[in-house]
Design a protein around this motif. Structure first.
Motif, mmCIF file in Angstrom:
data_model
loop_
_atom_site.group_PDB
_atom_site.id
_atom_site.type_symbol
_atom_site.label_atom_id
_atom_site.label_comp_id
_atom_site.label_asym_id
_atom_site.label_seq_id
_atom_site.Cartn_x
_atom_site.Cartn_y
_atom_site.Cartn_z
ATOM 1 N N GLY A 561 0.796 -1.227 0.000
ATOM 2 C CA GLY A 561 0.000 0.000 0.000
ATOM 3 C C GLY A 561 0.826 1.272 0.000
ATOM 4 O O GLY A 561 0.267 2.358 0.063
ATOM 5 N N ALA A 562 2.165 1.146 -0.063
ATOM 6 C CA ALA A 562 3.016 2.337 0.021
ATOM 7 C C ALA A 562 2.773 3.266 -1.170
ATOM 8 O O ALA A 562 2.586 4.467 -0.998
ATOM 9 N N ALA A 563 2.756 2.689 -2.376
ATOM 10 C CA ALA A 563 2.596 3.504 -3.574
ATOM 11 C C ALA A 563 1.248 4.213 -3.556
ATOM 12 O O ALA A 563 1.147 5.407 -3.834
ATOM 13 N N LYS A 564 0.203 3.472 -3.178
ATOM 14 C CA LYS A 564 -1.148 4.041 -3.129
ATOM 15 C C LYS A 564 -1.206 5.177 -2.118
ATOM 16 O O LYS A 564 -1.825 6.208 -2.362
ATOM 17 N N THR A 565 -0.563 4.951 -0.984
ATOM 18 C CA THR A 565 -0.589 5.954 0.081
ATOM 19 C C THR A 565 0.053 7.250 -0.371
ATOM 20 O O THR A 565 -0.515 8.327 -0.214
ATOM 21 N N ILE A 566 1.241 7.129 -0.985
ATOM 22 C CA ILE A 566 1.957 8.324 -1.433
ATOM 23 C C ILE A 566 1.128 9.053 -2.489
ATOM 24 O O ILE A 566 0.955 10.273 -2.426
ATOM 25 N N ALA A 567 0.583 8.270 -3.431
ATOM 26 C CA ALA A 567 -0.203 8.880 -4.507
ATOM 27 C C ALA A 567 -1.388 9.632 -3.916
ATOM 28 O O ALA A 567 -1.703 10.752 -4.329
ATOM 29 N N ARG A 568 -2.031 9.026 -2.938
ATOM 30 C CA ARG A 568 -3.221 9.640 -2.367
ATOM 31 C C ARG A 568 -2.859 10.915 -1.596
ATOM 32 O O ARG A 568 -3.563 11.916 -1.700
ATOM 33 N N LEU A 569 -1.769 10.857 -0.846
ATOM 34 C CA LEU A 569 -1.367 12.040 -0.078
ATOM 35 C C LEU A 569 -1.040 13.196 -1.016
ATOM 36 O O LEU A 569 -1.394 14.348 -0.765
ATOM 37 N N LYS A 570 -0.349 12.865 -2.130
ATOM 38 C CA LYS A 570 0.021 13.925 -3.070
ATOM 39 C C LYS A 570 -1.210 14.483 -3.761
ATOM 40 O O LYS A 570 -1.322 15.687 -3.986
#
Lengths: 753, 51
Positions: A561-570
């Motif tokens: 979920g790291a990639a999804k998390t970063i994308a969502r935060l950005k």
């Protein structure tokens, strides 16, 4: 390797310390009459079958006289008779519930909670009985009957005020003494004046007494407070239940060669310690004898294990992976790296001490206004008709009606509901103010090793390696605890026939060697495996009789979920940064994969804190997510912080939120729930104020009777609670992602590829 | 009016009994493991747990 069968361990077990009989003996206590007792944390317990299995298996051990599982705290208490230690750890590990010890400081019953529950019970009893008598008065009892009922009510209310009310009196007093204002000050003043006035009314045969209002106010407020405490308590218990990563002591070898297991506090500089493979190093020291690989990912953030040999320095908290070491302590535990981090953390304590909770900020404004309004009402009525008694009665009615019942519940009830929602998704909240601070955060800073990545290597070029070599490498690798070996063993599929090796030797710090069908195979460091021929080559290789036949390349597994998390935060327009203690190339690779533009590599703990302070100076509210010992000061310095359950103890204690599941998506979830909670809190406060805007004029004009006060109070409280429960609506929606989080991601780290 | 002289003490006494019972339950540790208590009903005492 004291208790666990080798080979049966999963890679994740490397993160947990093994629990030696000596440690267990140190943790147990004597109950007298030859019985000893130990309390162990067993995080894996979750159902009735677990309870039955654990209690049954332990009870079958001949020495054990009692075993009791506490499912709420995930602990088991074991009692045994005699000096001999029963194989508790072995039994629990064998049936699949590996136990851990927890810190001594946290043991013991929670006195505050017991007191709160008792206070709620007494206030509940009193308000029930007084309400019963009040209904009779409201429905028309008068004369001697009414006076009798009022008198009985006064008798019931007095001890209630003394016992249940004491919680508010103490809190209000401590706030006033420090020159502050909190919600409990108007409550304490309100209930005291209301009681005094009602008592006077009763003795002078007056028609109105507010005893029912006073005790039901206490009852409602205590319920809110108890719920708040329960939420924090539950989170605390769950966090304590996690594996303790710092060792409790170490095996000390004295001059005469005797071995003695000593408590951490008793280890002095100059002591010689024996550290077996799989143990954590308890204090800073210099290696005297032996060679091994050290996993420092939790301490410095470096993802690659480092080889150490005689003369090398080791830091407290690092994990000894492959071979036994004799270490001479260079500093006692109190001066070790771990202690230094704790000191830095205390010094860095930033945003959270300055932060004032919403409820406190509101009450700082609210309390003076309420008291002033009551006072002006008193003066006003005195000026109009000069009746002291009437002016006093009406002023106190104003105080009671404005007593912040709804306001007192407005904040905690929302935070309790939000905390429960996060708990269901495996996120623990330390306290309510953490949610308020998280809702404000506009910048997210991540640590790399152990947070964005799992700190666990993964073989990336398995497809490039010849199919006949892979089983050979896997067979050799299966005999080593080195993380790189385990990565190879994990990657290998079972289709190739593996040869049987003879004379398997692990050379700590270098690799593993085995002999089969006349040739010698080596898996490990390139310079060693090639017998010096490829001295300048680095990396991990497989060599046959000194000739390199395969090269292995590794990569750190990204947290699910790291990639999804970063994308969502950005996407939400937040600034995302990565601060790591690891080397530049490893950081660049991770940052590129996750599309993080701002990152800094090779940072020391102080460097991370400095960067956070710089961001704070720019007026940013920073959320820091980290796990390592080196992150602890940063976790303390940030405005708000989150740590995974695998974090070092210090970091876990410093963080405001701890997430238990593997997926990093817990971070955006916590942010979202905190934001929604923040909105509901503001709505609730607005509701409470609107209620006051309507009720206060009625009170000032002198139309409030005890009946109206009781209805208004319960009405507004119910409204506020109902509004808070809206947070639960829609919480069932992301059920699929919850399921996904439960799966171990080692199988398929989809985000990494 | 005379009924009140014994009904009120009776009501208070019964309420008080409830309070005492609750505090006793609290002290004897019955509220220490609520999750466990909910699950334990599922354990069959007659059959020894086997694994």
């Amino acid at each position: 390797m004291t208790c666990c069968a080798p080979g049966a361990e999963a890679a994740a077990d490397l993160l947990t310390t093994t629990l030696s009989p000596d440690e267990l003996r140190l943790a147990s206590r004597q109950l007298g009459d030859g019985t000893s007792q130990v309390e162990l944390s067993v995080p894996a317990v979750h159902c009735a079958a677990c309870i039955a299995t654990i209690e049954g298996s332990l009870a079958r051990l001949p020495e054990v006289t009692g075993a009791r599982v506490n499912l709420s705290t995930r602990r088991v208490t074991v009692k045994w008779r005699g000096d001999k230690l029963p194989p508790i750890v072995e039994t629990l590990s064998r049936i699949g519930y590996p136990p851990h010890l927890f810190q001594d400081g946290e043991v013991g019953k929670d006195r505050t909670f017991a007191e709160l529950i008792r206070a709620v019970a007494i206030a509940g009893f009193a308000s029930g009985n007084i309400m019963l008598l009040s209904v009779a008065v409201w429905s028309g009892a008068d004369g001697a009957t009414r006076d009798l009922f009022h008198l009985i009510s006064a008798l019931i209310a007095l001890p209630t005020l003394a016992f249940s009310g004491a919680i508010f009196y103490r809190s209000a007093w401590s706030a006033l003494r420090h020159g502050r204002m909190n919600m409990d000050v108007p409550i304490a003043v309100g209930i005291t004046l209301a009681y005094a006035m009602s008592l006077y009314e009763t003795l002078t045969h007056g028609p109105h007494a507010y005893f029912d209002g006073v005790v039901s106010l206490l009852f409602f407020l205590l319920i809110g407070r108890t719920l708040d405490h329960m939420m924090r308590d539950r989170a605390r218990a769950a966090v304590i239940g996690l594996a303790r990563l710092a060792p409790r002591g170490a095996l000390v070898i004295d001059e005469a060669g005797r071995r003695d297991y000593r408590d951490l506090a008793e280890i002095a500089a100059g002591d010689r310690l024996l550290i077996t493979a799989g143990e954590r190093i308890p204090v800073d020291g210099r290696v005297e004898d032996g060679a091994s690989d050290i996993d420092a990912s939790l301490v410095t953030g470096e993802s690659r294990p480092q080889a150490v040999a005689g003369g090398g320095m080791v830091r407290a908290g690092t994990l000894n992976l492959t071979g036994p070491l004799t270490v001479v302590a260079t500093a006692p535990a109190s001066d070790s790296f771990l202690a230094e981090m704790m000191r830095m953390m205390e010094a860095a304590e930033g945003g959270r001490t300055r932060y004032r909770r919403i409820a406190d900020r509101v009450s700082a404004l609210y309390a003076p206004v309420v008291h002033l309004t009551a006072f002006i009402t008193f003066l006003g009525w005195l000026a109009i008709n000069g009746d002291w008694h009437q002016a006093m009665t009406i002023a106190i009615a104003v105080l009671i009606i404005t007593c912040p019942c709804a306001l007192g519940l407005a904040v905690p009830i929302v935070q309790v509901v939000a905390g429960r929602r996060l708990f269901e998704h495996g996120v623990m909240v330390k306290d309510g103010s953490a949610m308020e601070r998280l809702a404000e955060a506009d910048t997210t800073v991540f640590d790399k090793t152990g947070t964005l990545t799992l700190g666990r290597p993964r073989l990336v070029n398995a497809d490039d390696i010849a199919t006949e070599l892979m089983p050979i490498a896997a067979e050799l690798a299966a005999h080593s605890r080195h993380p790189l070996s385990q990565a190879i063993a994990r990657e290998a599929t079972s289709n190739g026939a593996a040869p049987v090796f003879a004379d398997l030797i692990e050379k700590p710090g270098f690799g593993i060697e085995g002999r089969t069908q006349g040739s010698t195979w080596r898996l490990g460091r390139a310079s060693w495996a090639s017998e010096g021929q490829a001295a300048d080559e680095s990396g991990t290789v497989l060599a046959r009789d000194g000739r390199i036949v395969a090269n292995f390349r590794f990569d750190d597994v990204l947290r699910q979920g790291a990639a999804k998390t970063i994308a969502r935060l950005k996407q939400e327009g937040r600034l995302v940064e990565m601060l790591s203690g690891d080397a530049e190339p490893a950081c660049r690779a991770t940052a590129e994969k996750l599309a993080i533009e701002n990152y800094a590599a090779g940072l020391l703990p102080a460097g991370k804190v400095e960067r956070l302070e710089e961001l704070a100076r720019e007026g940013r509210k920073v959320l820091f997510v980290g796990d390592g010992l080196n992150d602890a000061p940063a976790l303390g310095a940030a405005h708000v912080s989150i740590a995974p359950a695998t974090a070092a103890d210090v970091g876990r204690n410093a963080a405001d939120f701890v997430f238990l599941r593997e997926s990093l998506e817990a971070v955006p979830l916590a942010i979202e729930v905190s934001r929604r909670a923040g909105r509901l809190i503001r709505q609730n406060i607005a509701l409470a104020l609107v209620y006051n805007a309507i009720a206060v004029p009625i009170a000032i004009l002198g139309y409030v009777t005890p009946l109206i006060a009781a209805i208004a109070m319960s009405g507004s409280s119910i409204l506020v609670i109902a509004n808070a429960l809206r947070l639960l609506a829609g919480s069932r929606a992301p059920a699929t992602s919850v399921e996904a989080e439960k799966r171990p991601s080692s199988l398929e780290p989809a985000a990494a590829s | 009016m005379t009924t009140l002289t014994y009904l009120i003490p009776v009501a208070l006494f019964l309420g008080g009994m409830g309070l005492v019972a609750f505090i006793w339950a609290l002290r004897s540790g019955q509220y220490e493991d609520l999750d466990g208590a909910a699950e334990r009903i599922l354990i069959e005492d007659d059959v020894a747990p086997r694994r």
